[in-house]
Design a protein around this motif. Structure first.
Motif, short mmCIF file in Angstrom:
data_model
loop_
_atom_site.label_atom_id
_atom_site.label_comp_id
_atom_site.label_asym_id
_atom_site.label_seq_id
_atom_site.Cartn_x
_atom_site.Cartn_y
_atom_site.Cartn_z
N LEU A 537 0.93 -1.24 0.01
CA LEU A 537 0.09 0.09 -0.12
C LEU A 537 1.02 1.15 0.20
N PRO A 538 0.49 2.28 -0.66
CA PRO A 538 1.11 3.31 -0.53
C PRO A 538 1.15 3.93 0.82
N ALA A 539 2.00 4.68 1.34
CA ALA A 539 2.34 5.10 2.71
C ALA A 539 0.94 6.01 3.23
N ASP A 540 0.55 6.59 2.62
CA ASP A 540 -0.58 7.51 3.00
C ASP A 540 -1.94 6.65 3.29
N ALA A 541 -2.12 5.69 2.28
CA ALA A 541 -3.23 4.89 2.38
C ALA A 541 -3.09 4.01 3.48
N ARG A 542 -1.62 3.36 3.70
CA ARG A 542 -1.69 2.53 4.52
C ARG A 542 -1.94 3.16 5.99
N ARG A 543 -1.41 4.38 6.30
CA ARG A 543 -1.82 5.13 7.34
C ARG A 543 -3.24 5.39 7.63
N ARG A 544 -3.98 5.70 6.51
CA ARG A 544 -5.47 5.84 6.51
C ARG A 544 -6.31 4.70 7.05
N VAL A 545 -5.73 3.60 6.48
CA VAL A 545 -6.40 2.11 6.62
C VAL A 545 -6.04 1.77 8.11
N PHE A 546 -4.94 1.93 8.65
CA PHE A 546 -4.55 1.54 10.00
C PHE A 546 -5.16 2.58 10.80
N ALA A 547 -5.42 3.90 10.73
CA ALA A 547 -6.47 4.77 11.47
C ALA A 547 -7.86 4.20 11.42
N GLU A 548 -8.44 3.65 10.42
CA GLU A 548 -9.69 3.47 10.39
C GLU A 548 -10.06 2.28 11.08
N LYS A 549 -9.14 1.18 10.83
CA LYS A 549 -9.39 -0.08 11.40
C LYS A 549 -9.22 0.19 13.21
N CYS A 550 -8.19 0.88 13.51
CA CYS A 550 -8.00 1.18 14.93
C CYS A 550 -9.61 2.05 15.45
N GLY A 551 -9.87 2.67 14.55
CA GLY A 551 -11.39 3.37 15.11
C GLY A 551 -12.25 2.54 15.18
#
Length: 635
Positions: A537-551
């Motif tokens: 995953l692109p770094a920004d997308a990976r960070r986004r998905v990480f935040a969403e799953k944590c949410g």
């Protein structure tokens, strides 16, 4: 101040890991590696390997492994920075200090001050004339010179300034003053005097063997305080220290058992008798940090060996809640009334003392037996009194297996149904058949809801993805969302994520292959596969998905907490209805109604906060369920 990665690499390159490990383990060459018995768990067949080429060690029995820094951390109980600095000093590598090292410098100063004092006290004890009062006291206790020297015992003469003069001679007066070993009158002429006078001095040492404090037993003088400890410092916290732990470390690892006593002399006497897994608390009740210390040494059981008097009973009661909360198995060896472990081991010898330990009752059984000696044959009044005596303890045991086991055993001892016992404690509705209403009782402290359903494969996959994101991008550990990973349901993944987060925050590199090799085979393979997906995953997308799953995880945790509050409200409502039917006193009923109102408001506020739209960590709007709407490319 974090140690730069290039300095860490230099430390590891200049440290001979074979020579380091050989200080503690007898190694024999086996091909290109060296093998020996693991120092971290008891074994008879060598499964511990050291590779000089890879500069790493690995035990194929207990799974421990890592580099030279990791070995020293495990062996000496040091933090990462402290272990790295020690190896740097041995290798002649200079590491510049900064403001972030203030606490470390304070610890080193405390240790240096206590080393100076320890050498002085030891010289006095073995001086033919000056140390006679201290040696006479040791002789009365039956402690040999060998035991006294092994534990570094010393003697503080009754003089007001003997240590002060020695410190001045060494140019260390200010150092010992800051460590609390000397005192000075405010606004006086600057004259310093000794804090410890006329006392037998017992060094309290950290896991690295360096003294960090003293326990002083009065021998001369009119001080009414029998024992005095050093004041707490950056290097010494009573609740985080166990006396004799450096001496007991190997025996605890071999046996998997720690004997816990109250007195320093009790521990020394047990070691002298050959029971070398004995440790002592430092004037406080056993706490979570001390239990964690024992866990780090592979202790699988704690046996409380406390005095056979009322103080000993209180000691068991104080130690029980943290033991239950930690899940550490524990037993209680009961000594004869008025006898302490020091006296008992001298009277019965090592074999007799070992027999006492072998017959020790489990902690749950001991507590119930102590409160209700007659068990099910006791009178109704005795059972009610026992329940009330145990209620404060029960309020401190969190929900989980340990609490369930305790309540099951207690119900059996009281000869009542467990459902009725839980109803009496306010943990659930009573059975429908008519029965006498129990008097209103304070609601127990809320505990975390136990895990209800088994983990589904989808749950493990999601948690694996979150851990894999940390593995691929350690900078995510500094995001606020990363705190959610402390509550992962899978215990191995939770520990794995915690190690990744701590490593990232400490600024130390992680050897990906090595840490994955230490995981169970199936889980390690899954993490490797998921990590490859996360890395793609692109770094920004990976960070986004990480935040969403944590949410999403945060929202689910909030829902579980809300359901727990709903259950408590229903149980409280049942108690209110029952109290009304039985015509309870107005004050008691008012208390229950106030608790119900407060809990209801708390639940409503919790639910409102959960449902309210809120901005996610990247500026997007969260839905009512806590789900962040990801871009299509990341769905």
């Amino acid at each position: 101040m974090l140690i730069p990665p290039e300095k860490l690499q230099e430390i590891l390159e200049r440290t001979d890991i074979v020579a380091l490990v050989s200080r503690f383990v007898e190694l024999k060459r086996s091909g290109r590696a060296f093998k020996g018995l693991c120092p971290f768990h008891g074994e008879r067949t060598p499964s511990f390997s050291v590779s000089p080429e890879r500069r790493r060690f690995k035990c194929f029995g207990c799974g421990e492994g890592g580099d030279a820094i990791r070995f020293l951390m495990l062996r000496e109980g040091l933090g990462f920075v402290e272990a790295a600095r020690r190896l740097a000093g041995e290798a002649g590598i200079l590491i510049e200090t900064g403001e972030g090292d203030r606490l470390l410098r304070e610890k080193l100063d405390v240790k240096k001050a206590h080393e100076i004092a320890a050498r002085f006290y030891q010289q006095i004890l073995w001086d033919e004339r000056a140390g006679k009062p201290g040696r006479d006291h040791l002789a009365r206790r039956g402690l040999s010179e060998a035991a006294a020297r092994a534990f570094g015992l010393g003697y503080a003469p009754a003089s007001w300034d003997a240590l002060a003069r020695e410190a001045e001679r060494q140019g260390a007066s200010e150092l010992l003053l800051q460590a609390g070993l000397l005192a000075r009158k405010e606004g006086g002429d600057g004259h310093r005097w000794d804090f410890f006078r006329g006392r037998l001095m017992i060094p309290i040492r950290g896991l690295d063997g360096a003294p960090v404090a003293f326990g002083g037993r009065t021998v001369e003088g009119d001080d009414s305080r029998k024992f005095v400890n050093s004041r707490e410092s950056a290097a010494f916290r009573k609740g985080e220290t166990l006396f004799a732990l450096p001496d007991a470390r190997d025996a605890i690892r071999r046996s998997g058992q720690a004997l816990l006593v109250e007195g320093y002399f009790d521990a020394i006497a047990l070691h002298q008798a050959g029971l070398c897994n004995a440790v002592a608390v430092c004037g406080t009740a056993l706490g979570p940090a001390q239990i964690q210390l024992l866990r780090r040494l592979d202790a699988r059981e704690v046996v409380l060996v406390l005095d056979g008097d009322e103080a000993g009973r209180r000691g068991v009661a104080h130690a029980a809640p943290p033991l239950f909360s930690s899940g550490m198995p524990a037993r209680v060896a009961v000594l004869p009334a008025g006898v302490d472990p020091d006296e008992h081991v001298r009277a019965v010898g090592a074999a007799g003392f070992s027999a006492l330990v072998a017959g020790a009752a489990g902690l749950t059984e001991h507590l119930i037996q102590d409160a209700l000696p007659a068990r099910s044959a006791a009178t109704v009044e005795a059972k009610q009194a026992a329940l009330e005596a145990l209620r404060p303890l029960l309020a401190q045991i969190p929900e989980g297996l340990e609490r369930s086991f305790f309540l099951t055993a207690l119900a059996k001892a009281l000869a009542v149904a467990e459902i009725d016992l839980r109803a009496r404690l306010g943990e659930g509705p009573a059975r429908a058949q008519p029965k006498a209403a129990p008097p209103p009782a304070p609601a127990p402290a809320r505990a975390r809801e136990p895990a209800g359903e088994p983990l589904r494969p989808a749950d493990v996959l999601e948690e694996s993805f979150l851990a894999a994101c940390l593995l691929v991008d350690p900078s995510l550990a500094r995001e606020a969302e990363a705190a959610t990973l402390e509550d992962l349901s899978h215990p191995v993944l939770r520990a794995f994520a915690g190690e990744l987060i701590q490593s990232a925050l400490d600024g130390r590199p992680i050897a990906t292959d090595e840490i994955l090799d230490d995981l169970p085979e199936g889980l390690g393979a899954q993490l490797r596969a998921v990590a490859r997906q996360a890395a793609a995953l692109p770094a920004d997308a990976r960070r986004r998905v990480f935040a969403e799953k944590c949410g999403l995880r945060r929202a689910r945790l909030a829902q579980r907490e809300e359901r727990q509050m709903q259950r408590e409200i229903r149980a409280l409502k049942a108690r209110i209805d029952e109290a009304r039917r039985e015509g309870a006193a107005g004050a008691a009923l008012s208390t229950l109604l106030a608790e119900h109102l407060e809990l209801t408001r708390e639940m409503q506020a919790h639910a409102a906060a959960r449902r309210a739209p809120a901005l996610g960590s990247h500026g997007r709007m969260e839905t009512a369920s806590g789900r962040l709407q990801p871009p299509r490319s990341a769905r």
